[in-house]
Write an enzyme that holds these catalytic residues in place. Structure first.
Site, PDB file in Angstrom:
ATOM      1  N   LEU A  82       1.355 -13.443   5.709  1.00 12.09           N
ATOM      2  CA  LEU A  82       2.528 -13.771   6.521  1.00 12.09           C
ATOM      3  C   LEU A  82       2.624 -12.860   7.731  1.00 12.09           C
ATOM      4  O   LEU A  82       2.303 -11.676   7.643  1.00 12.09           O
ATOM      5  CB  LEU A  82       3.804 -13.568   5.703  1.00 12.09           C
ATOM      6  CG  LEU A  82       4.046 -14.467   4.504  1.00 12.09           C
ATOM      7  CD1 LEU A  82       5.223 -13.927   3.692  1.00 12.09           C
ATOM      8  CD2 LEU A  82       4.327 -15.883   4.959  1.00 12.09           C
ATOM      9  N   GLU A 113      13.327 -16.234   0.185  1.00 13.13           N
ATOM     10  CA  GLU A 113      12.789 -15.786  -1.100  1.00 13.13           C
ATOM     11  C   GLU A 113      12.533 -14.280  -1.067  1.00 13.13           C
ATOM     12  O   GLU A 113      12.223 -13.741  -0.012  1.00 13.13           O
ATOM     13  CB  GLU A 113      11.450 -16.497  -1.389  1.00 13.13           C
ATOM     14  CG  GLU A 113      11.574 -17.996  -1.512  1.00 13.13           C
ATOM     15  CD  GLU A 113      10.214 -18.670  -1.664  1.00 13.13           C
ATOM     16  OE1 GLU A 113       9.207 -17.970  -1.912  1.00 13.13           O
ATOM     17  OE2 GLU A 113      10.173 -19.897  -1.520  1.00 13.13           O
ATOM     18  N   LYS A 115      10.511 -11.056  -1.092  1.00 14.97           N
ATOM     19  CA  LYS A 115       9.107 -10.737  -0.859  1.00 14.97           C
ATOM     20  C   LYS A 115       8.751  -9.668  -1.886  1.00 14.97           C
ATOM     21  O   LYS A 115       8.994  -8.475  -1.690  1.00 14.97           O
ATOM     22  CB  LYS A 115       8.877 -10.239   0.567  1.00 14.97           C
ATOM     23  CG  LYS A 115       7.415 -10.027   0.885  1.00 14.97           C
ATOM     24  CD  LYS A 115       7.232  -9.830   2.380  1.00 14.97           C
ATOM     25  CE  LYS A 115       5.791  -9.626   2.791  1.00 14.97           C
ATOM     26  NZ  LYS A 115       4.989  -8.770   1.957  1.00 14.97           N
ATOM     27  N   ASP A 117       7.070  -7.028  -4.136  1.00 22.65           N
ATOM     28  CA  ASP A 117       6.071  -6.012  -3.824  1.00 22.65           C
ATOM     29  C   ASP A 117       5.101  -5.901  -5.006  1.00 22.65           C
ATOM     30  O   ASP A 117       5.191  -4.997  -5.821  1.00 22.65           O
ATOM     31  CB  ASP A 117       6.771  -4.679  -3.558  1.00 22.65           C
ATOM     32  CG  ASP A 117       5.877  -3.746  -2.782  1.00 22.65           C
ATOM     33  OD1 ASP A 117       4.772  -4.168  -2.395  1.00 22.65           O
ATOM     34  OD2 ASP A 117       6.283  -2.590  -2.559  1.00 22.65           O
ATOM     35  N   TYR A 229       5.460 -18.885  -6.466  1.00 20.86           N
ATOM     36  CA  TYR A 229       6.191 -19.393  -5.298  1.00 20.86           C
ATOM     37  C   TYR A 229       5.406 -20.396  -4.462  1.00 20.86           C
ATOM     38  O   TYR A 229       5.895 -20.895  -3.468  1.00 20.86           O
ATOM     39  CB  TYR A 229       6.639 -18.235  -4.409  1.00 20.86           C
ATOM     40  CG  TYR A 229       5.527 -17.269  -4.040  1.00 20.86           C
ATOM     41  CD1 TYR A 229       5.398 -16.061  -4.710  1.00 20.86           C
ATOM     42  CD2 TYR A 229       4.605 -17.580  -3.038  1.00 20.86           C
ATOM     43  CE1 TYR A 229       4.377 -15.177  -4.399  1.00 20.86           C
ATOM     44  CE2 TYR A 229       3.579 -16.704  -2.727  1.00 20.86           C
ATOM     45  CZ  TYR A 229       3.475 -15.507  -3.413  1.00 20.86           C
ATOM     46  OH  TYR A 229       2.463 -14.641  -3.108  1.00 20.86           O
ATOM     47  N   LYS A 294      11.137 -19.420   4.846  1.00 22.31           N
ATOM     48  CA  LYS A 294      10.216 -20.556   4.827  1.00 22.31           C
ATOM     49  C   LYS A 294      10.922 -21.807   5.319  1.00 22.31           C
ATOM     50  O   LYS A 294      12.030 -22.114   4.856  1.00 22.31           O
ATOM     51  CB  LYS A 294       9.699 -20.795   3.401  1.00 22.31           C
ATOM     52  CG  LYS A 294       8.953 -19.601   2.832  1.00 22.31           C
ATOM     53  CD  LYS A 294       8.405 -19.840   1.439  1.00 22.31           C
ATOM     54  CE  LYS A 294       7.594 -18.607   1.004  1.00 22.31           C
ATOM     55  NZ  LYS A 294       7.079 -18.695  -0.355  1.00 22.31           N
ATOM     56  N   LYS A 318      10.653  -7.902   7.223  1.00 20.68           N
ATOM     57  CA  LYS A 318      10.303  -6.702   6.441  1.00 20.68           C
ATOM     58  C   LYS A 318      11.434  -5.690   6.443  1.00 20.68           C
ATOM     59  O   LYS A 318      12.091  -5.471   7.451  1.00 20.68           O
ATOM     60  CB  LYS A 318       9.054  -6.045   7.052  1.00 20.68           C
ATOM     61  CG  LYS A 318       7.808  -6.894   6.942  1.00 20.68           C
ATOM     62  CD  LYS A 318       7.063  -6.617   5.665  1.00 20.68           C
ATOM     63  CE  LYS A 318       6.210  -5.375   5.817  1.00 20.68           C
ATOM     64  NZ  LYS A 318       5.305  -5.204   4.685  1.00 20.68           N
ATOM     65  N   CYS A 412      12.137  36.833  -5.902  1.00 20.95           N
ATOM     66  CA  CYS A 412      13.047  36.003  -5.116  1.00 20.95           C
ATOM     67  C   CYS A 412      12.620  36.037  -3.648  1.00 20.95           C
ATOM     68  O   CYS A 412      12.431  37.119  -3.091  1.00 20.95           O
ATOM     69  CB  CYS A 412      14.471  36.526  -5.270  1.00 20.95           C
ATOM     70  SG  CYS A 412      15.622  35.747  -4.129  1.00 20.95           S
ATOM     71  N   CYS A 415      15.598  38.139  -1.646  1.00 18.67           N
ATOM     72  CA  CYS A 415      15.889  39.562  -1.829  1.00 18.67           C
ATOM     73  C   CYS A 415      14.723  40.332  -2.458  1.00 18.67           C
ATOM     74  O   CYS A 415      14.762  41.554  -2.541  1.00 18.67           O
ATOM     75  CB  CYS A 415      17.148  39.744  -2.677  1.00 18.67           C
ATOM     76  SG  CYS A 415      16.898  39.262  -4.396  1.00 18.67           S
ATOM     77  N   CYS A 430      16.888  33.909  -9.798  1.00 18.69           N
ATOM     78  CA  CYS A 430      17.004  35.253  -9.253  1.00 18.69           C
ATOM     79  C   CYS A 430      18.288  35.788  -9.869  1.00 18.69           C
ATOM     80  O   CYS A 430      19.351  35.201  -9.700  1.00 18.69           O
ATOM     81  CB  CYS A 430      17.139  35.220  -7.730  1.00 18.69           C
ATOM     82  SG  CYS A 430      17.657  36.817  -7.079  1.00 18.69           S
ATOM     83  N   CYS A 435      22.147  39.288  -4.298  1.00 22.40           N
ATOM     84  CA  CYS A 435      21.161  38.617  -3.460  1.00 22.40           C
ATOM     85  C   CYS A 435      21.902  37.860  -2.353  1.00 22.40           C
ATOM     86  O   CYS A 435      22.782  37.055  -2.634  1.00 22.40           O
ATOM     87  CB  CYS A 435      20.328  37.653  -4.308  1.00 22.40           C
ATOM     88  SG  CYS A 435      19.256  36.584  -3.347  1.00 22.40           S
TER      89      CYS A 435
HETATM   90  S1  IVH Z   1       4.423 -16.772   0.859  1.00 22.36           S
HETATM   91  C1  IVH Z   1       1.377 -19.045   2.972  1.00 22.36           C
HETATM   92  N1  IVH Z   1       6.318 -15.879  -0.706  1.00 22.36           N
HETATM   93  O1  IVH Z   1       3.651 -11.177   0.526  1.00 22.36           O
HETATM   94  C2  IVH Z   1       2.074 -18.301   1.923  1.00 22.36           C
HETATM   95  N2  IVH Z   1       4.512 -14.442  -0.197  1.00 22.36           N
HETATM   96  O2  IVH Z   1       2.048 -10.785   3.487  1.00 22.36           O
HETATM   97  C3  IVH Z   1       2.186 -16.892   2.260  1.00 22.36           C
HETATM   98  N3  IVH Z   1       4.649 -12.245  -1.285  1.00 22.36           N
HETATM   99  O3  IVH Z   1       0.267 -11.698   0.367  1.00 22.36           O
HETATM  100  C4  IVH Z   1       2.847 -16.117   1.223  1.00 22.36           C
HETATM  101  N4  IVH Z   1       6.525 -12.610  -2.358  1.00 22.36           N
HETATM  102  O4  IVH Z   1       1.388 -11.656  -1.814  1.00 22.36           O
HETATM  103  C5  IVH Z   1       5.157 -15.604  -0.099  1.00 22.36           C
HETATM  104  N5  IVH Z   1       8.051 -15.241  -2.112  1.00 22.36           N
HETATM  105  C6  IVH Z   1       6.892 -14.972  -1.496  1.00 22.36           C
HETATM  106  C7  IVH Z   1       6.242 -13.727  -1.651  1.00 22.36           C
HETATM  107  C8  IVH Z   1       5.053 -13.501  -0.974  1.00 22.36           C
HETATM  108  C9  IVH Z   1       5.568 -11.749  -2.115  1.00 22.36           C
HETATM  109  C10 IVH Z   1       3.474 -11.518  -0.813  1.00 22.36           C
HETATM  110  C11 IVH Z   1       2.191 -12.298  -0.894  1.00 22.36           C
HETATM  111  C12 IVH Z   1       1.558 -12.163   0.471  1.00 22.36           C
HETATM  112  C13 IVH Z   1       2.423 -11.180   1.172  1.00 22.36           C
HETATM  113  C14 IVH Z   1       2.642 -11.604   2.602  1.00 22.36           C
END
Ligand code: IVH
Length: 674
Positions: A82, A113, A115, A117, A229, A294, A318, A412, A415, A430, A435
């Site tokens: 993305l 949605e 994202k 990690d 997803y 999206k 982000k 210390c 002191c 200490c 001190c």
């Molecule tokens: S959509 C075309 N949805 O984020 C579809 N990605 O840099 C592209 N990720 O590598 C991804 N949660 O591993 C999508 N709800 C979510 C996500 C998600 C985490 C990660 C995914 C991707 C990175 C995007």
């Protein structure tokens, strides 16, 4: 159950269904024991008919096969990533560009949605059966981690999981993110530490290590989860063409989908919807590094094409990173008010959680040793919400070999006095009462809000008066003169007068505040209040003795000892005496309810026999207990009194034989009233 192939298939389905109820729906329908029993039955059948075992058998989750290296597998369609946005303006600009290409998008709907990690996995189902799990790799070719993926309980081995009547394409390739819930991660780290192993740095790191395990037996023990997803590819059958319907479809098939994913009718409401994510990030039990936006209509979204590996129809907003790495340049040591030495990290400045930081706490010296943090290490630091930045641990893979091991200082840093490390305690102290580092913080604490609340006596002024040698302990505050204050930088008539007035006014503060202000280790506001209420004066506390202190609910042996030690130290005795002389000796009426020893029946064993006038049997027992006594049912040498009512039983006679004093109900009540 009779061993027939039909029964075997049924049982397999049943187990997979209960597994789904437990791991995806969080709504188990049977007990763990019942579940285990079904598994045992299935294993038995497979023992008799090994030829029946198929990849969707729940026994395949066990995972103990060791794969030498992961085979390379081409993806059926590119696994895209993305483009990033960092604020709402970026999001607006992105959308404007798309509308320019396709004006009909002006009124389009969106999905937001989390994202997640974690790590992408691509799951391939053929005729509803999970046949392959692959990492993202370079997006074109990934690594085959099927054995590991099968151990993840929330991943269906066969779809649809529920007996629902949904058509499933003959080939369905689903993309999801494997991650670890924060609570699972913490549990895992506790276990690792308990086993003497190095803890994992963060949930992502733990998930990554677990997914790419050569030994799937280890993966099976790691609490991995998944949210799906995307449908990457399918053959045969049909699937919905909007993102919100696809998530719903995935859910129906039995895949875990995050409940945090939401649909928005248009761009305006979606932009507003972005606001809730700052809070969502704080409250959900998994790490997210942004929100994915999206365009809901996937046909139109796909028609927009890509820029490199990024589809135009989606963008990630982000969040500022909370965890970043930097080089640990040095370790400094602070001396706190109570003399505790605390190490802190000094590193190359980095932006973390949206601000530039160059220092972070290292908790204590044991932490540095346990995590093996060395000067010169690349370290991972974290700054989340209001929490002060802290070092998580070293990136050991980045070591060059010239990193230096750090040891707790023997003296210390302020002191030079020798430090002390009490057996069984983490802290290094200490113990030099004069001190300067401690003195400044002591005076600052004395004047602070919950303590004597002396307005105008903040850390800056405290540093001035201590450094100018005007104050050697807190009692010196009360002999400060206007002339002395005027000699300090920034002090004019008014400021000096105000400060002296505030110091004078502090003489009226109540006992609990003074007790807190003294800065006894372990005695904060709540403890100070308790001590004040129980002993009524500074002298009362000073004379209490360890046992009496410990007899108070909430005061343990360590704090009791710290209080005794504080009042025994000569320099502190002088401070208390001088404070008294200057008029600081607040007193309050004692409320002895917390002190077991002061209760009238403390330590007495009392037996009741016969019918009483004013109390029932249970009532009198409760009364005895409330007043510190113990009530027993039979008379022995340990009995202190026997209370005798009308028609006493044999207990009265036994008491007489043993020489235990016999008293009446009236006499007992008098003892209590005294
Ligand atoms: S959509 C075309 N949805 O984020 C579809 N990605 O840099 C592209 N990720 O590598 C991804 N949660 O591993 C999508 N709800 C979510 C996500 C998600 C985490 C990660 C995914 C991707 C990175 C995007």
């Amino acid at each position: 159950m009779e061993i027939t192939h039909e029964n075997y298939e049924k049982l397999k389905q049943e187990i997979n269904f209960h597994n789904y109820q437990y791991h995806v729906n969080d709504a188990p329908l049977i007990s763990d024991a019942e579940f285990d029993h079904l598994l045992i039955e299935l294993r038995e059948m497979e023992g008799v008919h090994p030829e029946w075992v198929s990849p969707d058998s729940p026994t395949m989750r066990a995972g103990s096969v060791i794969s030498e290296k992961f085979a390379k597998v081409p993806h059926p369609a590119p696994v895209l990533s993305l483009a990033n946005a960092f604020n709402k303006d970026d999001v607006r600009a992105w959308f404007e560009r798309q509308v320019k290409t396709d004006p009909s998008l002006e009124a389009c709907a969106f999905m937001l949605e989390p994202k997640i990690d974690g790590l992408t996995v691509v799951l391939r189902y053929e005729n509803g059966i999970l046949v392959q799990g692959v990492t993202r790799g370079d997006g074109i070719i990934g690594e085959d981690v099927t054995l590991n993926v099968r151990t993840i309980k929330s991943i269906p081995l066969r779809i649809p999981v529920k007996s629902a009547d949904i058509e499933v394409p003959s080939v369905l390739v689903v993309r999801g993110e494997v991650f670890m819930f924060n609570s699972d991660f913490e549990k895992l780290n506790e276990e690792l530490i308990a086993n003497g192993e190095q803890p994992k740095l963060n949930p992502r790191n733990a998930a990554a290590g677990s997914l790419r395990q050569q030994n799937s037996g280890i993966t099976a023990k790691r609490p991995l989860s998944i949210y799906t997803y995307q449908i990457l590819y399918y053959e045969g059958g049909s699937i919905p063409q909007t993102q919100h319907e696809r998530l719903e479809y995935l859910r129906e098939l039995g895949f875990p989908v995050s409940d945090e994913s939401h649909y928005y009718e248009d761009f305006g409401s979606m932009l507003k919807g972005l606001d809730r994510w700052t809070e969502v990030r704080e409250t959900i039990d998994f790490d997210i590094d942004g929100v994915v936006i999206k365009i809901d209509d996937l046909t139109r979204a796909e028609a927009l094409g890509f820029v490199g590996k990024d589809p135009r129809g989606q963008i990630a907003l982000k969040f500022p990173a909370r965890e970043v790495t930097t080089v640990l340049e040095n370790i400094g040591v602070n001396v706190g008010r109570t003399g505790v030495l605390t190490p802190f990290a000094m590193f190359e400045p980095v932006v973390c959680g949206g601000v530039t930081v160059s220092k972070a706490t290292l908790h204590n010296f044991d932490f540095i040793r346990d995590r093996d943090i060395r000067i010169g290490d690349r370290v991972l630091i974290k700054r989340a919400g209001d929490v002060i930045p802290y070092v998580i641990g070293p990136i050991t893979e980045a070591r060059k070999g010239d990193e230096k091991v750090f040891t707790a200082p023997q003296t210390c840093p302020v002191c030079g006095h020798k430090t002390e490390h009490l057996e069984g305690e983490v802290a290094v102290y200490c113990v030099n009462a004069s001190c300067p580092a401690q003195l400044i913080r002591n005076v600052e604490h004395y004047a602070s809000r919950g303590a004597m609340e002396i307005t105008g006596l903040g850390i800056k002024v405290v540093e001035q008066i201590v450094n100018a040698d005007l104050v050697h302990d807190v009692s010196d505050l009360y002999i400060l003169s206007k002339e002395e204050l005027l000699s300090l930088e920034g002090f004019a008539d008014k400021k000096a007068e105000n400060l002296l007035e505030a110091i004078e006014a502090s003489k009226q503060q109540p006992l609990n505040r003074l007790v807190n202000a003294l800065g006894i280790r372990g005695v904060g506001e709540a403890m100070a209040e308790m001590l004040a209420n129980n002993f009524g004066s500074i002298d009362g506390i000073a004379d209490a003795g360890k046992e009496t202190l410990e007899s108070i609910e909430g005061i343990g042996p360590n704090i009791a000892q710290a209080i005794v030690d504080w009042f025994e130290q000569d320099s502190n005795k002088i401070i208390v005496e001088r404070l008294k002389r200057f008029g600081l000796d607040p007193r309050i009426e004692i409320q002895p309810k917390n002190m077991k020893e002061d209760l009238p029946l403390y330590g007495l064993n009392i037996v009741v026999t016969g019918t009483l006038q004013a109390y029932s049997r249970d009532g009198i027992k409760a009364l005895i207990k409330e007043n510190g006594g113990k009530s027993a049912d039979s008379v022995s040498k340990k009995t202190d009194y026997v209370v005798v009512g009308d028609n006493p039983g044999s207990k009265a006679g036994k008491a007489a034989k043993l020489g235990v004093p016999i008293i009446s109900e009236q006499q007992l009540l008098e003892m209590i009233r005294r």
